[in-house]
Design a protein around this motif. Sequence first.
Motif, mmCIF file in Angstrom:
data_model
loop_
_atom_site.group_PDB
_atom_site.id
_atom_site.type_symbol
_atom_site.label_atom_id
_atom_site.label_comp_id
_atom_site.label_asym_id
_atom_site.label_seq_id
_atom_site.Cartn_x
_atom_site.Cartn_y
_atom_site.Cartn_z
ATOM 1 N N GLN A 23 0.832 -1.212 0.000
ATOM 2 C CA GLN A 23 0.000 0.000 0.000
ATOM 3 C C GLN A 23 0.861 1.253 0.000
ATOM 4 O O GLN A 23 0.582 2.202 -0.734
ATOM 5 N N ARG A 24 1.918 1.252 0.801
ATOM 6 C CA ARG A 24 2.791 2.434 0.873
ATOM 7 C C ARG A 24 3.447 2.742 -0.466
ATOM 8 O O ARG A 24 3.642 3.901 -0.807
ATOM 9 N N ILE A 25 3.807 1.708 -1.217
ATOM 10 C CA ILE A 25 4.494 1.945 -2.493
ATOM 11 C C ILE A 25 3.525 2.031 -3.676
ATOM 12 O O ILE A 25 3.946 2.160 -4.819
ATOM 13 N N GLY A 26 2.231 1.946 -3.390
ATOM 14 C CA GLY A 26 1.231 2.149 -4.432
ATOM 15 C C GLY A 26 0.841 0.924 -5.233
ATOM 16 O O GLY A 26 0.199 1.051 -6.274
ATOM 17 N N LEU A 27 1.207 -0.273 -4.763
ATOM 18 C CA LEU A 27 0.793 -1.489 -5.460
ATOM 19 C C LEU A 27 -0.651 -1.863 -5.148
ATOM 20 O O LEU A 27 -1.317 -2.478 -5.963
ATOM 21 N N MET A 28 -1.088 -1.518 -3.953
ATOM 22 C CA MET A 28 -2.456 -1.831 -3.527
ATOM 23 C C MET A 28 -3.126 -0.581 -2.990
ATOM 24 O O MET A 28 -2.460 0.305 -2.468
ATOM 25 N N ARG A 29 -4.429 -0.566 -3.114
ATOM 26 C CA ARG A 29 -5.190 0.565 -2.586
ATOM 27 C C ARG A 29 -5.292 0.461 -1.068
ATOM 28 O O ARG A 29 -5.146 -0.614 -0.489
ATOM 29 N N ILE A 30 -5.528 1.600 -0.442
ATOM 30 C CA ILE A 30 -5.796 1.636 0.990
ATOM 31 C C ILE A 30 -7.295 1.877 1.129
ATOM 32 O O ILE A 30 -7.793 2.942 0.753
ATOM 33 N N PRO A 31 -8.040 0.891 1.635
ATOM 34 C CA PRO A 31 -9.486 1.077 1.743
ATOM 35 C C PRO A 31 -9.841 2.095 2.825
ATOM 36 O O PRO A 31 -9.065 2.325 3.758
ATOM 37 N N GLU A 32 -10.991 2.692 2.667
ATOM 38 C CA GLU A 32 -11.471 3.647 3.676
ATOM 39 C C GLU A 32 -11.844 2.901 4.952
ATOM 40 O O GLU A 32 -12.249 1.748 4.908
ATOM 41 N N SER A 33 -11.720 3.594 6.082
ATOM 42 C CA SER A 33 -12.087 2.997 7.364
ATOM 43 C C SER A 33 -13.595 3.018 7.536
ATOM 44 O O SER A 33 -14.257 4.006 7.218
ATOM 45 N N THR A 34 -14.099 1.907 8.057
ATOM 46 C CA THR A 34 -15.510 1.810 8.408
ATOM 47 C C THR A 34 -15.571 1.264 9.819
ATOM 48 O O THR A 34 -15.159 0.132 10.065
ATOM 49 N N GLN A 35 -16.055 2.078 10.739
ATOM 50 C CA GLN A 35 -16.125 1.687 12.151
ATOM 51 C C GLN A 35 -14.762 1.189 12.647
ATOM 52 O O GLN A 35 -14.649 0.135 13.243
ATOM 53 N N SER A 36 -13.735 1.942 12.371
ATOM 54 C CA SER A 36 -12.341 1.716 12.764
ATOM 55 C C SER A 36 -11.710 0.472 12.132
ATOM 56 O O SER A 36 -10.657 0.027 12.556
ATOM 57 N N TYR A 37 -12.337 -0.102 11.127
ATOM 58 C CA TYR A 37 -11.753 -1.215 10.369
ATOM 59 C C TYR A 37 -11.658 -0.837 8.901
ATOM 60 O O TYR A 37 -12.472 -0.089 8.389
#
Length: 132
Positions: A23-37
């Motif tokens: 995720q940090r290097i841009g290979l995968m997306r970072i999903p939005e948090s939903t109820q702290s998950y």
Amino acid sequence: MNLTIGKLAKSCNINVETIRYYQRIGLMRIPESTQSYRYYHQQDLETLSFIQKAKDAGLQLNEIKELLTLNLEDRVEVRHVIEQRLNKIDERIQELQGLKLRLSTWLDECKTTENECCPILMELKQQATTST
């Protein structure tokens, strides 16, 4: 399908930190948090599988990142990435063959030389003093 990062990692047999790195290097997306998950979906599982298969094929992460941006119809671009990787592999093979020849020569000298001193160590010590 909603997976936490732990379940995603477990389903792909990798470490959670590996996913975070991707995720940090841009290979995968970072999903939005939903109820702290953060929940991952089927597409994330497919992306992770793609990354693992490409790594198993010898591709570097920067090459995998480039391939992830391409469409199935982008054959010319895909070939270009793979041709570059093959060229790098060929260069590495040549380097390794040179190293093999050097070590084999040293081993042969060590087996056949009557001198008490080890010719391998003599060569290494001589190289160290001449390069400084």
